[in-house]
Each structure stands twice: as C-alpha cells, then as structure tokens.
Design a protein around this motif. Structure first.
Motif, PDB file in Angstrom:
ATOM      1  N   THR A 157      12.473   4.981   7.105  1.00 15.34           N
ATOM      2  CA  THR A 157      13.864   5.209   6.700  1.00 15.34           C
ATOM      3  C   THR A 157      14.777   4.185   7.350  1.00 15.34           C
ATOM      4  O   THR A 157      15.722   3.676   6.720  1.00 15.34           O
ATOM      5  CB  THR A 157      14.305   6.627   7.097  1.00 15.34           C
ATOM      6  N   GLN A 158      14.524   3.869   8.606  1.00 16.66           N
ATOM      7  CA  GLN A 158      15.322   2.856   9.288  1.00 16.66           C
ATOM      8  C   GLN A 158      15.213   1.508   8.584  1.00 16.66           C
ATOM      9  O   GLN A 158      16.217   0.813   8.410  1.00 16.66           O
ATOM     10  CB  GLN A 158      14.867   2.736  10.748  1.00 16.66           C
ATOM     11  N   ARG A 159      13.986   1.156   8.183  1.00 15.73           N
ATOM     12  CA  ARG A 159      13.803  -0.118   7.480  1.00 15.73           C
ATOM     13  C   ARG A 159      14.539  -0.111   6.143  1.00 15.73           C
ATOM     14  O   ARG A 159      15.130  -1.123   5.749  1.00 15.73           O
ATOM     15  CB  ARG A 159      12.310  -0.386   7.265  1.00 15.73           C
ATOM     16  N   ARG A 160      14.514   1.015   5.444  1.00 14.41           N
ATOM     17  CA  ARG A 160      15.194   1.112   4.154  1.00 14.41           C
ATOM     18  C   ARG A 160      16.709   0.995   4.315  1.00 14.41           C
ATOM     19  O   ARG A 160      17.399   0.479   3.440  1.00 14.41           O
ATOM     20  CB  ARG A 160      14.831   2.437   3.481  1.00 14.41           C
ATOM     21  N   ASN A 161      17.218   1.458   5.446  1.00 19.97           N
ATOM     22  CA  ASN A 161      18.659   1.417   5.686  1.00 19.97           C
ATOM     23  C   ASN A 161      19.152   0.051   6.153  1.00 19.97           C
ATOM     24  O   ASN A 161      20.365  -0.203   6.141  1.00 19.97           O
ATOM     25  CB  ASN A 161      19.054   2.475   6.724  1.00 19.97           C
ATOM     26  N   GLU A 162      18.246  -0.815   6.602  1.00 18.13           N
ATOM     27  CA  GLU A 162      18.674  -2.117   7.122  1.00 18.13           C
ATOM     28  C   GLU A 162      19.482  -2.901   6.097  1.00 18.13           C
ATOM     29  O   GLU A 162      20.458  -3.565   6.436  1.00 18.13           O
ATOM     30  CB  GLU A 162      17.458  -2.941   7.557  1.00 18.13           C
ATOM     31  N   PHE A 163      19.060  -2.843   4.839  1.00 12.51           N
ATOM     32  CA  PHE A 163      19.782  -3.534   3.778  1.00 12.51           C
ATOM     33  C   PHE A 163      21.225  -3.053   3.711  1.00 12.51           C
ATOM     34  O   PHE A 163      22.166  -3.846   3.593  1.00 12.51           O
ATOM     35  CB  PHE A 163      19.075  -3.286   2.439  1.00 12.51           C
ATOM     36  N   VAL A 164      21.407  -1.743   3.799  1.00 13.54           N
ATOM     37  CA  VAL A 164      22.748  -1.161   3.725  1.00 13.54           C
ATOM     38  C   VAL A 164      23.606  -1.627   4.897  1.00 13.54           C
ATOM     39  O   VAL A 164      24.751  -2.056   4.721  1.00 13.54           O
ATOM     40  CB  VAL A 164      22.662   0.384   3.709  1.00 13.54           C
ATOM     41  N   TRP A 165      23.040  -1.560   6.094  1.00  9.19           N
ATOM     42  CA  TRP A 165      23.809  -1.968   7.277  1.00  9.19           C
ATOM     43  C   TRP A 165      24.185  -3.442   7.204  1.00  9.19           C
ATOM     44  O   TRP A 165      25.316  -3.819   7.528  1.00  9.19           O
ATOM     45  CB  TRP A 165      23.004  -1.693   8.552  1.00  9.19           C
ATOM     46  N   ASP A 166      23.259  -4.279   6.771  1.00 10.45           N
ATOM     47  CA  ASP A 166      23.540  -5.719   6.689  1.00 10.45           C
ATOM     48  C   ASP A 166      24.721  -5.995   5.774  1.00 10.45           C
ATOM     49  O   ASP A 166      25.589  -6.830   6.086  1.00 10.45           O
ATOM     50  CB  ASP A 166      22.305  -6.477   6.182  1.00 10.45           C
ATOM     51  N   LYS A 167      24.764  -5.312   4.631  1.00 12.51           N
ATOM     52  CA  LYS A 167      25.849  -5.535   3.676  1.00 12.51           C
ATOM     53  C   LYS A 167      27.180  -4.997   4.199  1.00 12.51           C
ATOM     54  O   LYS A 167      28.233  -5.611   4.010  1.00 12.51           O
ATOM     55  CB  LYS A 167      25.514  -4.882   2.328  1.00 12.51           C
ATOM     56  N   LEU A 168      27.140  -3.856   4.859  1.00  9.62           N
ATOM     57  CA  LEU A 168      28.372  -3.301   5.436  1.00  9.62           C
ATOM     58  C   LEU A 168      28.904  -4.198   6.549  1.00  9.62           C
ATOM     59  O   LEU A 168      30.106  -4.454   6.647  1.00  9.62           O
ATOM     60  CB  LEU A 168      28.118  -1.891   5.969  1.00  9.62           C
TER      61      LEU A 168
ATOM     62  N   LEU B 268      30.256  -3.741  -5.559  1.00  9.58           N
ATOM     63  CA  LEU B 268      29.467  -4.952  -5.758  1.00  9.58           C
ATOM     64  C   LEU B 268      28.070  -4.598  -6.252  1.00  9.58           C
ATOM     65  O   LEU B 268      27.490  -5.283  -7.091  1.00  9.58           O
ATOM     66  CB  LEU B 268      29.365  -5.741  -4.445  1.00  9.58           C
ATOM     67  N   TYR B 269      27.535  -3.497  -5.741  1.00  7.67           N
ATOM     68  CA  TYR B 269      26.192  -3.072  -6.110  1.00  7.67           C
ATOM     69  C   TYR B 269      26.215  -2.108  -7.288  1.00  7.67           C
ATOM     70  O   TYR B 269      25.277  -2.055  -8.074  1.00  7.67           O
ATOM     71  CB  TYR B 269      25.494  -2.471  -4.885  1.00  7.67           C
ATOM     72  N   GLU B 270      27.300  -1.380  -7.423  1.00  3.61           N
ATOM     73  CA  GLU B 270      27.446  -0.490  -8.567  1.00  3.61           C
ATOM     74  C   GLU B 270      27.472  -1.302  -9.866  1.00  3.61           C
ATOM     75  O   GLU B 270      26.864  -0.912 -10.866  1.00  3.61           O
ATOM     76  CB  GLU B 270      28.737   0.315  -8.422  1.00  3.61           C
ATOM     77  N   ARG B 271      28.151  -2.466  -9.849  1.00  2.00           N
ATOM     78  CA  ARG B 271      28.238  -3.320 -11.042  1.00  2.00           C
ATOM     79  C   ARG B 271      26.877  -3.882 -11.430  1.00  2.00           C
ATOM     80  O   ARG B 271      26.646  -4.238 -12.582  1.00  2.00           O
ATOM     81  CB  ARG B 271      29.219  -4.471 -10.799  1.00  2.00           C
ATOM     82  N   GLN B 272      25.983  -3.985 -10.464  1.00  2.00           N
ATOM     83  CA  GLN B 272      24.636  -4.484 -10.730  1.00  2.00           C
ATOM     84  C   GLN B 272      23.689  -3.359 -11.175  1.00  2.00           C
ATOM     85  O   GLN B 272      22.497  -3.584 -11.359  1.00  2.00           O
ATOM     86  CB  GLN B 272      24.071  -5.157  -9.480  1.00  2.00           C
ATOM     87  N   GLY B 273      24.253  -2.170 -11.331  1.00  3.21           N
ATOM     88  CA  GLY B 273      23.437  -1.029 -11.717  1.00  3.21           C
ATOM     89  C   GLY B 273      22.731  -0.368 -10.556  1.00  3.21           C
ATOM     90  O   GLY B 273      21.937   0.556 -10.748  1.00  3.21           O
TER      91      GLY B 273
END
Length: 411
Positions: free
Chosen positions: A129-140, A163-168
């Motif tokens: 779960t931590q690895r999956r969240n890394e993407f989110v933290w990086d963008k924030l 930004l990500y909602e527009r990409q679906g």
C-alpha cells in the motif's frame, strides 16, 4: 513643561537625508513624537525606530520598524499606534513582535510536504500500500509541497486532482484528494491550520466506474477451484500451499493472511486475532476470526513446519519475511483459472454472496466478519467480540459448505 515635537513630513525627511549624506559627521534622530523616530546614519541610511518603556521591568527598549522609504512615514505611524495600544494593555510590543515573528516562521516552515512527511510516520500500512501511495505523494509534493499548509486553497487541491481526472484516472484523483485530506486533518489536530480544504472538493470530483475484484459465486466453479487446490498441494512452497488452502475458509484480505503471526493464533480458543492495517488508523480495533475445525487443523499442520518463525506464512528464502504479495494470485492461476476469474481478494466477495444467498446468514454478521464497520440500530459500531458465538457457528458452517462443494466436485 514637555518638549514640543514638530511632526515629520516627507519633504523634511528627504531634505535631511540629503544633507546627512554630505556631512558624514554623526547619526541623527528625527523624532515624530510618541516614541517614533527616524535614525539617519552617517552613510545616509534611514531607519524607523520606536522607543518605549517595558511594562514589566520599566526599562527602556527599542523596536526596529523598517527602512525608509520602503516603510513610509504613514506606515511607521500606524505601527506606533499599534504599539501604544499594546502598551496601554500592559503588553510588551517587543515580546509581541517576537511571538508574531516566530509564528510566521512556524507557519512558513510547516509546508504541506513537511506536514505530510510527519503524518506518514503515523501511518501503519502494508508495504504494498505504501508503494502504491508513492505516486500520489509525489504528485501532491510537486504541486503544493512547498506551500505553507495554512495558505493552500481548495482550488489548488482541485487543480492537481483534475489533472488526473481529465486523463480518466478518477481513482488516482480520488486517492490524491483523500491523502491530502488526511494530511489536513493531521495539521488541524496540531493547530497548523483551521480548515480541511481537501474535504471541500469531495463532491466535485467525478466518480469512476467501480471495478470489482474477480470472484467466483457459482457453486460448481468454486468446488472445482477448491478441488484443484487440494490436488496440487505439495508442488511448491509449502507456506503458499497452506495460504491458498486457508484463505477461502477465512476470507480475510490476502495481505492480512500473509502477515499472520503465530503469537496471534489461539489454538486453545480456536481464534485468530489481529488489527487490520486498513482500519488501524481509524478504529485501532482487533478483528477476531473464529477458526473452524478444518482451519484449526491446517494451522496446526503448518505450525509443525513454520512454528519457529514469527510469521505463519514465512518465506522459505528469508525466515524474517512473509511470502510475497503476488504469490497467492499466481498460485490460483496455476489451478486452471487463467483469465482473471478469481483472485485472493475475490474470496471475500465469494463468501459474502454465498453466505447470504445460500447459507442464509444475516448480512450484518457477514459484514462484521469481513472486518467492515457495522453499526447497530443506535448507530454505534459493534465491538470486536459482539456476536462472536454466532460468527463462530457461521465460520464452521462455511468450512463445512466448502468441504461439501469440494467432495461433490471430486465425485
């Protein structure tokens, strides 16, 4: 009789500064009255100062206000009024100014990035779960990481999510907002901000289509899978064999099964108690899994093999770690279900459907055994031992039902 002070004017100040630059003799104080004066140094610099008597010690003190003309005559006079009002309340303006400066530094230093890092230290999540969240933290961090947490607006959070909602990528957008919201809740508890601006956009983001985990709800197919599992035991890692055999019976999250510890298995009372990582930060309540006779026997057999390790499903390569995240799904694919027809997580949906529709157990007991939050008629969450006897009966009935499907398919 008090000395009469003639108020300063901009023209007078500029004239005296010009004269001071030519003379180079000594510093000059130009008083504006009420403790406010302009200090002209030998090089022609002009600095606003405020002299006063400290309320506590009765000693004289001076506060620097700023440099002229960056701080105008009018602005300096506003500061004088503020300081004199504080003195009228027996508040030392020098101490007050220092406190305000420290608060400004405190807020400025408490960026979203800093507060988020502190919050993340409190999270107790599975490594996956931590690895999956890394993407989110990086963008924030890239979008608002350097902003003081108290200065961030709802529109800034919305912009990065969209930004990500527009990409679906609606799930990524929702997860981004959710993580930001957790940080703001943490910041509010520490007094770093007053509002959770991420919560203010919760109803604005689009809702994506729910993608359900692959699960078998057909009795014949389920029986075939269980029979395949039994027939293929012993062809690989023994810990994986037992994990795949036990998981359909207990229908916990696969990560929770992999992390099971022998210290949490109570052979005498036939229970397995642990705190689900997914709910640890919310409720911190233990979840109890009653062990059917079949599951108890499997755990007893496994104990003879891995009982000296901390984890029940210990890796054969490294005794300090559990079997890997992907092993359960990989093993299921080897049993003839190649097209994503089932997953380890899918056993939860399987159990929920068949316990309700076939075995007719109350949905509240099923949900409670799934470690979901279930509330009573008064809106209170059931505690971990509530209806344990009923759930024990249900878990035994479920294992018996799985055995029936297995034997029926083997005939």
């Amino acid at each position: 009789m008090p000395k009469l002070v003639v108020s300063l004017t901009d023209s007078k100040i500029k004239s005296l500064i010009s004269m001071q630059k030519k003379s180079f003799e000594k510093n000059i104080k130009l008083s504006d009255g009420g403790g406010l004066y302009l200090l002209l140094d030998k090089k022609g610099g002009a600095y606003w100062r405020f002299d006063y008597v400290r309320p506590a010690t009765k000693k004289r003190a001076t506060i620097a206000i700023g440099i002229y003309p960056t701080v105008s005559l009018a602005a300096a006079r506003v500061k004088r009024v503020e300081y004199r009002e504080l003195l009228a309340q027996s508040i030392d303006p020098g101490i007050q100014k220092q406190r305000e400066h420290e608060q400004e530094c405190f807020i400025r230093n408490n960026t979203f990035h800093y507060v988020a890092d502190e919050y993340r230290k409190t999270e107790e999540l599975e490594p996956s779960t931590q690895r999956r969240n890394e993407f989110v933290w990086d963008k924030l961090y890239a979008a608002i990481g350097d902003h003081p947490i108290n200065d961030i607006t709802p529109s800034q959070i919305l912009e990065v999510c969209r930004l990500y909602e527009r990409q679906g990528k609606t799930d990524s957008a929702k997860r981004m907002r959710s993580k930001a919201s957790q940080v703001f809740r943490y910041a509010i508890s520490l007094g770093l901000c007053q509002f959770n601006v991420a919560d203010q956009i919760s109803g604005i983001l689009k809702v994506g289509k729910t993608k359900h985990r692959a699960a078998i709800t057909d009795e014949q197919q389920l029986g075939q899978l269980l029979n395949n599992i039994n027939e293929n035991v012993g062809r690989g890692d023994i810990a994986i064999d037992y994990a795949v055999k036990i998981l359909p019976h207990v229908f916990v999250r696969p990560g929770e099964l992999r992390a099971a510890k022998w210290a949490d298995i109570d052979f005498e009372n036939k229970t397995w108690s642990y705190t689900p990582p997914k709910t640890k930060n919310q409720t911190a309540l233990q979840h109890i899994v009653p062990l059917s006779d079949q599951v108890l026997k499997m755990f007893q057999e496994l104990y003879c093999i891995t009982g000296r390790a901390e984890y029940c499903f210990v890796s054969m390569r490294d005794k300090t770690k559990t079997i890997s995240e992907s092993t359960i799904n990989k093993r299921l694919k080897q049993y003839g279900f190649e097209n994503g027809e089932t997953t380890g997580h899918g056993f939860r949906a399987t159990a929920r459907t068949l316990l309700d529709e076939v075995l007719k157990f109350p949905i509240e007991r099923i949900e409670q055994q799934l470690a979901h939050q279930v509330r009573d008629m008064h809106g209170r969450a059931y505690n971990r031992t509530k209806y344990l006897e009923e759930r024990t009966v249900m878990m035994q009935a479920w294992s018996d039902y799985l055995d029936q499907l297995t034997h029926k398919n083997a005939e």
